[in-house]
Scaffold this active site. Structure first.
Site, PDB file in Angstrom:
ATOM      1  N   GLY A  76       0.627  -0.565  -0.499  1.00 27.01           N
ATOM      2  CA  GLY A  76      -0.167  -0.188  -0.025  1.00 27.01           C
ATOM      3  C   GLY A  76       0.503   1.312  -0.210  1.00 27.01           C
ATOM      4  O   GLY A  76       0.572   2.036  -1.018  1.00 27.01           O
ATOM      5  N   GLU A 122       3.822   3.658   6.359  1.00 21.29           N
ATOM      6  CA  GLU A 122       2.849   3.395   5.578  1.00 21.29           C
ATOM      7  C   GLU A 122       1.860   4.471   5.732  1.00 21.29           C
ATOM      8  O   GLU A 122       1.775   5.395   4.864  1.00 21.29           O
ATOM      9  CB  GLU A 122       2.497   3.021   7.663  1.00 21.29           C
ATOM     10  N   ASP A 123       1.226   2.800   5.189  1.00 17.93           N
ATOM     11  CA  ASP A 123       0.088   3.864   4.140  1.00 17.93           C
ATOM     12  C   ASP A 123      -1.206   4.832   4.774  1.00 17.93           C
ATOM     13  O   ASP A 123      -1.696   5.500   4.959  1.00 17.93           O
ATOM     14  CB  ASP A 123      -0.302   3.157   3.114  1.00 17.93           C
ATOM     15  N   ASP A 158      -4.795   2.532  11.141  1.00 17.97           N
ATOM     16  CA  ASP A 158      -5.932   2.128  11.339  1.00 17.97           C
ATOM     17  C   ASP A 158      -6.480   1.936  12.740  1.00 17.97           C
ATOM     18  O   ASP A 158      -6.748   3.059  14.114  1.00 17.97           O
ATOM     19  CB  ASP A 158      -7.067   1.069  10.446  1.00 17.97           C
ATOM     20  N   LYS A 172      -6.325   7.467  11.089  1.00 20.94           N
ATOM     21  CA  LYS A 172      -7.642   6.860  11.153  1.00 20.94           C
ATOM     22  C   LYS A 172      -8.040   7.180  12.639  1.00 20.94           C
ATOM     23  O   LYS A 172      -8.166   6.182  13.197  1.00 20.94           O
ATOM     24  CB  LYS A 172      -8.072   5.171  10.819  1.00 20.94           C
ATOM     25  N   ASP A 177      -5.754  -1.422  -1.642  1.00 23.91           N
ATOM     26  CA  ASP A 177      -6.169  -1.888  -1.985  1.00 23.91           C
ATOM     27  C   ASP A 177      -7.890  -2.371  -1.456  1.00 23.91           C
ATOM     28  O   ASP A 177      -8.377  -2.166  -0.733  1.00 23.91           O
ATOM     29  CB  ASP A 177      -5.849  -3.198  -2.668  1.00 23.91           C
ATOM     30  N   ARG A 189      -5.833   0.277  -6.864  1.00 25.09           N
ATOM     31  CA  ARG A 189      -4.622   0.881  -5.880  1.00 25.09           C
ATOM     32  C   ARG A 189      -4.548   2.164  -6.953  1.00 25.09           C
ATOM     33  O   ARG A 189      -3.607   3.148  -6.816  1.00 25.09           O
ATOM     34  CB  ARG A 189      -3.565  -0.363  -6.087  1.00 25.09           C
TER      35      ARG A 189
HETATM   36  P1  5GP Z   1      -3.932  -1.760  11.322  1.00 23.21           P
HETATM   37  O1  5GP Z   1      -3.051  -2.515  12.240  1.00 23.21           O
HETATM   38  O2  5GP Z   1      -3.383   0.150  12.073  1.00 23.21           O
HETATM   39  O3  5GP Z   1      -5.668  -1.861  11.986  1.00 23.21           O
HETATM   40  O4  5GP Z   1      -4.311  -1.534   9.836  1.00 23.21           O
HETATM   41  C1  5GP Z   1      -3.628  -1.352   9.472  1.00 23.21           C
HETATM   42  C2  5GP Z   1      -3.697  -1.698   7.876  1.00 23.21           C
HETATM   43  O5  5GP Z   1      -5.072  -1.775   7.570  1.00 23.21           O
HETATM   44  C3  5GP Z   1      -2.935  -0.570   6.354  1.00 23.21           C
HETATM   45  O6  5GP Z   1      -1.351  -0.962   6.545  1.00 23.21           O
HETATM   46  C4  5GP Z   1      -4.081  -1.474   5.921  1.00 23.21           C
HETATM   47  O7  5GP Z   1      -3.568  -2.426   4.896  1.00 23.21           O
HETATM   48  C5  5GP Z   1      -5.505  -1.620   6.007  1.00 23.21           C
HETATM   49  N1  5GP Z   1      -6.409  -0.535   6.341  1.00 23.21           N
HETATM   50  C6  5GP Z   1      -6.626  -0.156   7.548  1.00 23.21           C
HETATM   51  N2  5GP Z   1      -7.926   0.773   7.355  1.00 23.21           N
HETATM   52  C7  5GP Z   1      -7.621   0.356   5.444  1.00 23.21           C
HETATM   53  C8  5GP Z   1      -8.405   1.318   4.504  1.00 23.21           C
HETATM   54  O8  5GP Z   1      -9.605   2.178   5.075  1.00 23.21           O
HETATM   55  N3  5GP Z   1      -8.554   0.505   3.575  1.00 23.21           N
HETATM   56  C9  5GP Z   1      -7.603   0.026   3.199  1.00 23.21           C
HETATM   57  N4  5GP Z   1      -7.631  -0.608   1.521  1.00 23.21           N
HETATM   58  N5  5GP Z   1      -7.206  -0.740   4.193  1.00 23.21           N
HETATM   59  C10 5GP Z   1      -7.245  -0.464   5.246  1.00 23.21           C
END
Ligand code: 5GP
Length: 190
Positions: free
Chosen positions: A44, A95-96, A99, A127, A155, A161
């Site tokens: 990402g 990081e993209d 969350d 987020k 994605d 993407r």
């Molecule tokens: P975390 O561990 O912070 O909950 O999740 C991070 C990962 O979840 C990101 O690197 C991404 O791969 C995925 N992710 C979280 N939110 C989104 C979103 O809104 N769209 C997409 N495509 N991936 C997300």
């Protein structure tokens, strides 16, 4: 609102590019006199890092790692590691999207075990309302709500993407039912 009730554009390509320039300028200043290595979380963050490092006026290295999620709790491990040894280096994790913060927390711990000289994170999207664990993000592109986002590296099941802008999915069911139509909306705006 562009794209109707199913998807809506939330971050325009021009704003993505402008923010990469601002972050690149900040990094250029903060890392003056060093040779940092940008460790990109695939896939990402690939689009973001490509735009970001071209705005950094320093001798930088760019490397990549790939994560693997497994188990019920979504445990993560490094599936494909960096080619660069990170010990003693100034590491900038790219990081993209952050969350819940769980992925970044684990990743920072794994990288910290290698004893880099410094470790900071650049996340394109934060987020904020979804955060479950408090994790440092030293540089962030944009703060968003809890929408599900696609485009500019993000994605859904491997698709989207390649979209230049970032879109929020408002109706996931309709989105999944007509993926081609929606890709057309995103690509052409019609
Ligand atoms: P975390 O561990 O912070 O909950 O999740 C991070 C990962 O979840 C990101 O690197 C991404 O791969 C995925 N992710 C979280 N939110 C989104 C979103 O809104 N769209 C997409 N495509 N991936 C997300």
């Amino acid at each position: 609102m562009e794209g109707g009730d199913v998807v809506t554009k939330v971050i325009d390509a021009r704003d993505l590019s402008a923010r990469a320039a601002e972050l690149g300028a900040a990094l250029t200043q903060d890392y003056h006199g060093t040779k940092p290595v940008f460790v990109t979380v695939m896939s990402g963050a690939l689009w973001f890092v490509a735009d970001l490092v071209r705005q950094v006026d320093l001798p930088v290295e760019v490397d990549f790692l790939m994560l693997n999620r497994f188990g019920e709790g979504g445990r993560i491990r490094i599936a494909t590691d960096t080619a660069t040894a990170l010990t003693g280096r100034d590491v900038i994790l790219v990081e993209d999207i952050v969350d819940t913060g769980l992925t970044l927390t684990v990743l920072r711990k794994l990288i910290a075990e290698r004893e880099p000289a410094s470790l900071k994170t650049v996340a394109l999207i934060d987020k904020v309302p979804r955060r479950l664990v408090d994790v440092p993000i030293e540089y962030r592109g944009f703060e968003v709500g809890d929408e599900y986002l696609v485009g500019y590296g993000l994605d859904h099941r491997g698709l989207y993407r390649n979209l230049a802008d970032i879109w929020a999915v408002l109706d996931l069911e309709a989105f999944q039912a007509a993926p081609d139509a929606l890709a057309r909306v995103a690509l052409t705006g019609s």
